[in-house]
Motif scaffolding. Structure first.
Motif, PDB file in Angstrom:
ATOM      1  N   ALA A  26      50.354  49.795  32.883  1.00 21.96           N
ATOM      2  CA  ALA A  26      49.918  49.644  34.280  1.00 21.96           C
ATOM      3  C   ALA A  26      48.506  49.081  34.348  1.00 21.96           C
ATOM      4  N   THR A  27      47.643  49.537  33.429  1.00 21.10           N
ATOM      5  CA  THR A  27      46.264  49.030  33.408  1.00 21.10           C
ATOM      6  C   THR A  27      46.228  47.544  33.097  1.00 21.10           C
ATOM      7  N   VAL A  28      47.044  47.118  32.140  1.00 18.90           N
ATOM      8  CA  VAL A  28      47.097  45.698  31.782  1.00 18.90           C
ATOM      9  C   VAL A  28      47.556  44.856  32.966  1.00 18.90           C
ATOM     10  N   ILE A  29      48.578  45.338  33.669  1.00 21.10           N
ATOM     11  CA  ILE A  29      49.091  44.607  34.832  1.00 21.10           C
ATOM     12  C   ILE A  29      48.032  44.523  35.929  1.00 21.10           C
ATOM     13  N   VAL A  30      47.330  45.646  36.177  1.00 20.02           N
ATOM     14  CA  VAL A  30      46.285  45.665  37.203  1.00 20.02           C
ATOM     15  C   VAL A  30      45.176  44.684  36.853  1.00 20.02           C
ATOM     16  N   VAL A  31      44.778  44.674  35.585  1.00 26.00           N
ATOM     17  CA  VAL A  31      43.712  43.760  35.150  1.00 26.00           C
ATOM     18  C   VAL A  31      44.131  42.311  35.347  1.00 26.00           C
ATOM     19  N   LEU A  32      45.398  42.004  35.016  1.00 26.14           N
ATOM     20  CA  LEU A  32      45.888  40.632  35.175  1.00 26.14           C
ATOM     21  C   LEU A  32      45.859  40.200  36.630  1.00 26.14           C
ATOM     22  N   PHE A  33      46.150  41.143  37.530  1.00 29.27           N
ATOM     23  CA  PHE A  33      46.138  40.814  38.954  1.00 29.27           C
ATOM     24  C   PHE A  33      44.711  40.746  39.502  1.00 29.27           C
ATOM     25  N   ILE A  34      43.817  41.550  38.958  1.00 26.57           N
ATOM     26  CA  ILE A  34      42.453  41.610  39.478  1.00 26.57           C
ATOM     27  C   ILE A  34      41.609  40.439  39.013  1.00 26.57           C
ATOM     28  N   PHE A  35      41.857  39.924  37.807  1.00 25.92           N
ATOM     29  CA  PHE A  35      41.029  38.858  37.252  1.00 25.92           C
ATOM     30  C   PHE A  35      40.878  37.659  38.184  1.00 25.92           C
ATOM     31  N   PRO A  36      41.968  37.143  38.781  1.00 19.55           N
ATOM     32  CA  PRO A  36      41.785  36.009  39.714  1.00 19.55           C
ATOM     33  C   PRO A  36      40.903  36.350  40.912  1.00 19.55           C
ATOM     34  N   LEU A  37      41.022  37.601  41.401  1.00 19.41           N
ATOM     35  CA  LEU A  37      40.191  38.012  42.531  1.00 19.41           C
ATOM     36  C   LEU A  37      38.723  38.111  42.132  1.00 19.41           C
ATOM     37  N   VAL A  38      38.482  38.661  40.933  1.00 20.16           N
ATOM     38  CA  VAL A  38      37.105  38.752  40.434  1.00 20.16           C
ATOM     39  C   VAL A  38      36.515  37.362  40.255  1.00 20.16           C
ATOM     40  N   TRP A  39      37.320  36.450  39.704  1.00 21.26           N
ATOM     41  CA  TRP A  39      36.856  35.076  39.513  1.00 21.26           C
ATOM     42  C   TRP A  39      36.542  34.415  40.854  1.00 21.26           C
ATOM     43  N   GLY A  56      34.500  28.647  31.204  1.00 19.64           N
ATOM     44  CA  GLY A  56      34.913  28.798  29.815  1.00 19.64           C
ATOM     45  C   GLY A  56      34.273  29.957  29.101  1.00 19.64           C
ATOM     46  N   SER A  57      33.391  30.692  29.772  1.00 23.14           N
ATOM     47  CA  SER A  57      32.738  31.856  29.174  1.00 23.14           C
ATOM     48  C   SER A  57      32.988  33.085  30.045  1.00 23.14           C
ATOM     49  N   PHE A  58      32.583  34.238  29.515  1.00 26.30           N
ATOM     50  CA  PHE A  58      32.780  35.480  30.274  1.00 26.30           C
ATOM     51  C   PHE A  58      31.954  35.486  31.556  1.00 26.30           C
ATOM     52  N   ALA A  59      30.885  34.675  31.582  1.00 27.10           N
ATOM     53  CA  ALA A  59      30.037  34.594  32.780  1.00 27.10           C
ATOM     54  C   ALA A  59      30.791  34.051  33.982  1.00 27.10           C
ATOM     55  N   THR A  60      31.952  33.440  33.742  1.00 22.45           N
ATOM     56  CA  THR A  60      32.781  32.942  34.846  1.00 22.45           C
ATOM     57  C   THR A  60      33.151  34.067  35.801  1.00 22.45           C
TER      58      THR A  60
END
Length: 297
Positions: A26-39, A56-60
């Protein structure tokens, strides 16, 4: 005795393992969904040069905290230079009217289907069930023809009127009203209440979860609508108040020459905030409403 203890330990270990795997998944799925929003949030605070340097870096995924004076520049730009607030007001206005009318019209229809007997009721019920599985896209051309023949094409009525009736919302109200004991209605009739008063003082208050669910779906539907308003409303003209909703503004902004990635992301954040807030405050009502509406299915 020892074998029973071992069996208990094994079962407990399996239970812990199962929960651990579930939580990790569940955590992996949540992270996958949240990453685009964080970006999206992070990019909305950056200039085009900062965005290109961080790509291309974590600073994105980190907002621009290096220069707080420019932190909200992209938001100020889309709100002032591109007048996205005008389109947002349009969407709020359309949504307010549609939500109120949607609740009244569909609740009345659901009440009639649940508590009244009339010729052809079985066919109407079948028609509602059939229309639930018909894709909305197949009705756009006939609906446009109807709107054009009524002479309301190019006006806000062309956006509001078709959004008022929803077979899905009628179905939800019908299922809920069916579950209400008829003794409530009979007691109100003995007190001299007519059907409209019964609907107003008994049915609607009891159907608060369904009302909240319908209101949420209606608001989100109007807020996210793009194709239909752009078909029936005139294109914005310089110096005039645009009639397009906010989703049309997003397309307009993205097509403007020289617009930056940060400005595009800022406009997306602005349009996403109302949807996020609606889901946060109405989540429990949506779950309750869908659950109650599906009991009789």
């Amino acid at each position: 005795m020892e074998s029973a203890q071992k069996l208990h330990v094994v079962r407990k270990a399996k239970k812990i393992t199962s929960r651990t795997i579930t939580y990790i998944g569940a955590t992996v799925i949540v992270v996958l969904f949240i990453f685009p929003l964080v970006w999206m949030l992070a990019t909305s605070t950056k200039t085009e040069m900062q965005y290109a340097n961080d790509l291309g870096s974590f600073a994105t995924f980190l907002p621009n905290f290096s220069d707080l004076s420019t932190f909200f520049d992209n938001y100020a730009s889309v709100l002032t230079e591109y007048d996205i607030w005008k389109y947002a007001l349009n969407s709020f206005g359309y949504a307010a009217v549609v939500v109120v009318c949607n609740i009244i019209v569909n609740a009345l229809a659901g009440y009639v289907m649940a508590k009244f007997t009339f010729p052809g009721k079985g066919f109407v019920s079948f028609l509602i069930m059939f229309l639930l599985v018909v894709p909305v896209e197949t009705t756009i051309i006939p609906l446009y023809s109807i709107v054009h023949n009524l002479g309301i094409s190019g006006t806000v009525l062309a956006v509001i009127l078709p959004a008022i009736v929803s077979v899905f919302n009628i179905f939800l109200f019908q299922q809920f009203f069916t579950s209400i004991p008829k003794e409530y209605i009979e007691a109100a009739q003995l007190d001299g209440a007519n059907q409209l008063k019964i609907f107003r003082i008994i049915m609607l208050p009891l159907s608060a979860p369904i009302v909240a669910t319908v209101a949420t779906f209606a608001f989100i539907g109007v807020w996210n609508d793009y194709i239909w308003p752009t078909m029936v409303l005139p294109s914005p003209q310089p110096g005039e108040w645009p009639l397009y909703p906010i989703q049309a503004a997003l397309t307009t902004i993205q097509s403007i020459e020289g617009v930056t990635t940060g400005e595009v992301m800022a406009s997306l954040v602005v349009t996403s905030i109302p949807i996020f807030l609606v889901y946060v405050f109405a989540q429990k009502y949506i779950v309750a409403g869908i659950g109650v509406g599906g009991l009789k299915l």
